[in-house]
Write a protein that holds these residues in place. Structure first.
Motif, PDB file in Angstrom:
ATOM      1  N   VAL A 166      54.484  46.119  34.439  1.00 11.96           N
ATOM      2  CA  VAL A 166      54.119  44.838  33.850  1.00 11.96           C
ATOM      3  C   VAL A 166      53.652  45.061  32.418  1.00 11.96           C
ATOM      4  N   VAL A 167      54.126  44.209  31.520  1.00 12.45           N
ATOM      5  CA  VAL A 167      53.647  44.195  30.136  1.00 12.45           C
ATOM      6  C   VAL A 167      52.923  42.871  29.933  1.00 12.45           C
ATOM      7  N   THR A 168      51.630  42.916  29.666  1.00 14.77           N
ATOM      8  CA  THR A 168      50.862  41.683  29.494  1.00 14.77           C
ATOM      9  C   THR A 168      50.858  41.265  28.030  1.00 14.77           C
ATOM     10  N   VAL A 169      50.951  39.953  27.812  1.00 16.15           N
ATOM     11  CA  VAL A 169      50.993  39.405  26.457  1.00 16.15           C
ATOM     12  C   VAL A 169      50.063  38.206  26.369  1.00 16.15           C
ATOM     13  N   SER A 170      49.801  37.785  25.154  1.00 15.94           N
ATOM     14  CA  SER A 170      48.961  36.610  24.911  1.00 15.94           C
ATOM     15  C   SER A 170      49.693  35.684  23.949  1.00 15.94           C
ATOM     16  N   PRO A 171      50.168  34.519  24.425  1.00 16.73           N
ATOM     17  CA  PRO A 171      50.845  33.578  23.534  1.00 16.73           C
ATOM     18  C   PRO A 171      49.944  33.142  22.378  1.00 16.73           C
ATOM     19  N   ALA A 172      50.561  32.656  21.327  1.00 16.88           N
ATOM     20  CA  ALA A 172      49.839  32.353  20.088  1.00 16.88           C
ATOM     21  C   ALA A 172      49.184  30.977  20.130  1.00 16.88           C
ATOM     22  N   LEU A 173      48.189  30.808  20.987  1.00 16.94           N
ATOM     23  CA  LEU A 173      47.393  29.586  21.010  1.00 16.94           C
ATOM     24  C   LEU A 173      46.043  29.880  21.641  1.00 16.94           C
ATOM     25  N   GLU A 174      45.079  29.006  21.363  1.00 13.25           N
ATOM     26  CA  GLU A 174      43.695  29.277  21.745  1.00 13.25           C
ATOM     27  C   GLU A 174      43.493  29.379  23.248  1.00 13.25           C
ATOM     28  N   ARG A 175      44.259  28.617  24.029  1.00 11.34           N
ATOM     29  CA  ARG A 175      44.068  28.582  25.481  1.00 11.34           C
ATOM     30  C   ARG A 175      44.556  29.849  26.171  1.00 11.34           C
ATOM     31  N   ALA A 176      45.272  30.695  25.479  1.00 11.64           N
ATOM     32  CA  ALA A 176      45.891  31.859  26.106  1.00 11.64           C
ATOM     33  C   ALA A 176      44.840  32.879  26.536  1.00 11.64           C
ATOM     34  N   LEU A 177      45.057  33.474  27.701  1.00 10.39           N
ATOM     35  CA  LEU A 177      44.200  34.559  28.174  1.00 10.39           C
ATOM     36  C   LEU A 177      44.543  35.823  27.387  1.00 10.39           C
ATOM     37  N   PRO A 178      43.545  36.546  26.870  1.00 14.47           N
ATOM     38  CA  PRO A 178      43.846  37.786  26.156  1.00 14.47           C
ATOM     39  C   PRO A 178      44.656  38.756  27.021  1.00 14.47           C
ATOM     40  N   ALA A 179      45.607  39.438  26.396  1.00 10.68           N
ATOM     41  CA  ALA A 179      46.489  40.342  27.128  1.00 10.68           C
ATOM     42  C   ALA A 179      45.706  41.436  27.846  1.00 10.68           C
ATOM     43  N   ALA A 180      44.626  41.916  27.236  1.00  9.88           N
ATOM     44  CA  ALA A 180      43.830  42.972  27.858  1.00  9.88           C
ATOM     45  C   ALA A 180      43.148  42.482  29.127  1.00  9.88           C
ATOM     46  N   GLU A 181      42.664  41.246  29.108  1.00  3.02           N
ATOM     47  CA  GLU A 181      42.000  40.683  30.293  1.00  3.02           C
ATOM     48  C   GLU A 181      43.009  40.457  31.416  1.00  3.02           C
ATOM     49  N   LEU A 182      44.199  39.984  31.047  1.00  2.55           N
ATOM     50  CA  LEU A 182      45.247  39.806  32.050  1.00  2.55           C
ATOM     51  C   LEU A 182      45.648  41.153  32.644  1.00  2.55           C
ATOM     52  N   ALA A 183      45.680  42.190  31.814  1.00  2.93           N
ATOM     53  CA  ALA A 183      46.026  43.519  32.307  1.00  2.93           C
ATOM     54  C   ALA A 183      45.053  43.990  33.383  1.00  2.93           C
ATOM     55  N   GLU A 184      43.776  43.699  33.191  1.00  2.80           N
ATOM     56  CA  GLU A 184      42.782  44.080  34.194  1.00  2.80           C
ATOM     57  C   GLU A 184      43.029  43.358  35.514  1.00  2.80           C
ATOM     58  N   SER A 185      43.389  42.092  35.449  1.00  2.00           N
ATOM     59  CA  SER A 185      43.701  41.337  36.676  1.00  2.00           C
ATOM     60  C   SER A 185      44.888  41.956  37.388  1.00  2.00           C
ATOM     61  N   CYS A 186      45.891  42.385  36.632  1.00  3.57           N
ATOM     62  CA  CYS A 186      47.077  43.006  37.230  1.00  3.57           C
ATOM     63  C   CYS A 186      46.735  44.353  37.863  1.00  3.57           C
ATOM     64  N   ARG A 187      45.905  45.126  37.193  1.00  3.80           N
ATOM     65  CA  ARG A 187      45.528  46.436  37.742  1.00  3.80           C
ATOM     66  C   ARG A 187      44.753  46.284  39.043  1.00  3.80           C
ATOM     67  N   ARG A 188      43.927  45.262  39.134  1.00  4.06           N
ATOM     68  CA  ARG A 188      43.158  45.034  40.372  1.00  4.06           C
ATOM     69  C   ARG A 188      44.078  44.759  41.555  1.00  4.06           C
ATOM     70  N   GLN A 189      45.279  44.265  41.255  1.00  3.38           N
ATOM     71  CA  GLN A 189      46.244  44.018  42.325  1.00  3.38           C
ATOM     72  C   GLN A 189      47.212  45.196  42.483  1.00  3.38           C
ATOM     73  N   GLY A 190      46.921  46.298  41.830  1.00  4.93           N
ATOM     74  CA  GLY A 190      47.691  47.514  42.050  1.00  4.93           C
ATOM     75  C   GLY A 190      48.922  47.685  41.202  1.00  4.93           C
ATOM     76  N   ALA A 191      49.081  46.891  40.158  1.00  4.16           N
ATOM     77  CA  ALA A 191      50.275  46.978  39.321  1.00  4.16           C
ATOM     78  C   ALA A 191      50.124  48.039  38.242  1.00  4.16           C
TER      79      ALA A 191
END
Length: 424
Positions: free
Chosen positions: A348-373
């Motif tokens: 998985v490659v996490t990204v953050s779209p260019a708008l204020e509502r977007a979740l930072p890519a690093a934070e999304l990466a942590e969520s993915c790692r918690r699920q074993g990705a």
């Protein structure tokens, strides 16, 4: 005003948020001469599959030779995607010309969706379309598109959405969405959960609307990779839908049934138009494949139902390594989405779209790692897409999903087109 100035103005109307009701749109349309009164229209409401179903239906009508308008939201890259005639986007010059008239007539508190609904109606009326397919916003009696006296209402699968406006549970939401249907006009419903189906049937009976239901009055299934359709009065074999994914069988069947019903109320359609329309349909960003090495698949899966549909579709796509580019909004519950998609990905490659509502890519990466990705932080959407291409290899598959913002920005990057980050 320039096109950019027009967009800046109407996008700024998003500050008014959602304000259900027909008072403002009624005043606006009256000031414009009520162009909606002579515009034959079909309403498409529901929670999932509205855009695909509307695209199938408009393609069928265009293939049959009818000059057909299509109004959808949101856009992926450009505002002009929202308003089309026979598949062609409205021109920027037409947006400028019409929007200035609409803006001049609009009450001070007109919302973004009301403004663009009026713009679409005016455009279709003045361009002389034979019929227009309107994807509703929330749907229901207070939706701005309800200014139109629809010939037919199509309801796609209903789930929980906009509970603060439509109802506390699925039956209430289904009943409210169905209330856009006009008394005595036909209603075509996709396959629904039982409680939604019962609510829709009750609403139809209460207003004297003939109801056609997927699963009983019409249906479709896959056979050897092709669609078999058993319709209201027509049976079709070996149809190859232009929109990919097994879940499109429901959307295609619902559109075909709607076309059959329209055929009986003033818009005759030949069998060839039904088949050709389904096979020629396109809907950017929904199971959209970009060929190359590696192939890149865009899909707007951004909720659990969409993620499950994407997962089902991916099971049938031959591939080497699967690299998934995911970007989500911070205000969305991402865990169910990730649970459905992450088991399919090699990386998985996490990204953050260019708008204020977007979740930072690093934070999304942590969520993915918690699920074993296995995860790599890609940063921007463009950077993540290019990194995923490198990681996938020539025979791999890159899947971009998680949010329509992510898909839209990625599509703009792939096509070298400017991305307008607004949904509404």
């Amino acid at each position: 005003m320039t096109y950019a100035e027009i967009l800046s103005h109407i996008y700024a109307l998003g500050r008014f948020g959602i304000k259900p009701g027909l008072e403002r749109i009624s005043r606006l349309m009256a000031a414009l001469g009520d162009p909606q009164k002579n515009l034959p229209a079909v309403h498409v409401v529901g929670t999932n599959g509205k855009g695909s179903t509307a695209s199938f239906l408009s393609s069928i009508l265009t293939t049959a030779g009818y000059r057909t308008g299509l109004f959808t939201s949101p856009h992926l890259i450009s505002f002009t995607e929202r308003i089309r005639i026979d598949g062609r986007e409205i021109s920027e010059d037409s947006v400028v010309h019409l929007a200035q008239r609409v803006m001049a007539a609009a009450p001070p508190d007109t919302t973004f969706f009301e403004m663009i609904t009026a713009l679409a109606v005016l455009y279709f009326a003045e361009e002389g379309v034979d019929i227009a397919v309107f994807e509703a916003g929330m749907g229901g009696s207070r939706d701005a598109t309800n200014i139109l006296d629809g010939l037919l209402t199509v309801i796609t699968p209903v789930a929980l959405d906009h509970v603060e406006y439509l109802g506390a549970d699925v039956p209430e939401i289904a009943a409210e969405k169905a209330s856009i249907c006009k008394p005595g006009t036909p209603l075509v419903s996709a396959r629904q959960v039982s409680s939604a189906g019962e609510a829709i049937a009750a609403k139809a009976a209460g207003i004297g609307a003939t109801l056609y239901r997927c699963g009983s009055d019409f249906d479709a299934c896959w056979k050897a990779g092709k669609l078999e359709y058993r319709g209201v009065g027509v049976t079709l074999h070996e149809v190859v839908p232009g929109l990919h994914g097994r879940y499109q069988s429901c959307n295609a069947a619902t559109a075909l049934a709607a076309a059959e019903v329209l055929s009986g109320i003033g818009f005759p359609l030949e069998r060839a138009a039904l088949v050709g329309g389904v096979e020629n349909a396109s809907w950017p960003g929904r199971m959209e494949m970009f060929d190359g090495e590696p192939r890149i698949l865009l899909d707007g899966a951004h909720n659990p139902a969409g993620a499950e549909a994407l997962a089902d579709a991916l099971a049938e796509i031959p591939r080497g390594k699967l690299v998934m580019v995911i970007g989500v909004m911070a205000d969305k519950d991402r865990e169910p989405l990730l649970s459905a998609l992450l088991p399919l990905a090699d990386l998985v490659v996490t990204v953050s779209p260019a708008l204020e509502r977007a979740l930072p890519a690093a934070e999304l990466a942590e969520s993915c790692r918690r699920q074993g990705a296995a995860v790599e932080i890609g940063g921007s959407v463009a950077g993540g897409v290019e990194r995923a291409r490198e990681l996938a290899g020539a025979d791999g598959l890159v899947v971009i999903c998680g949010s329509l913002f992510t898909v839209g920005e990625a599509r703009g990057h792939l096509l070298s087109r400017p991305f307008e980050a607004f949904r509404g």
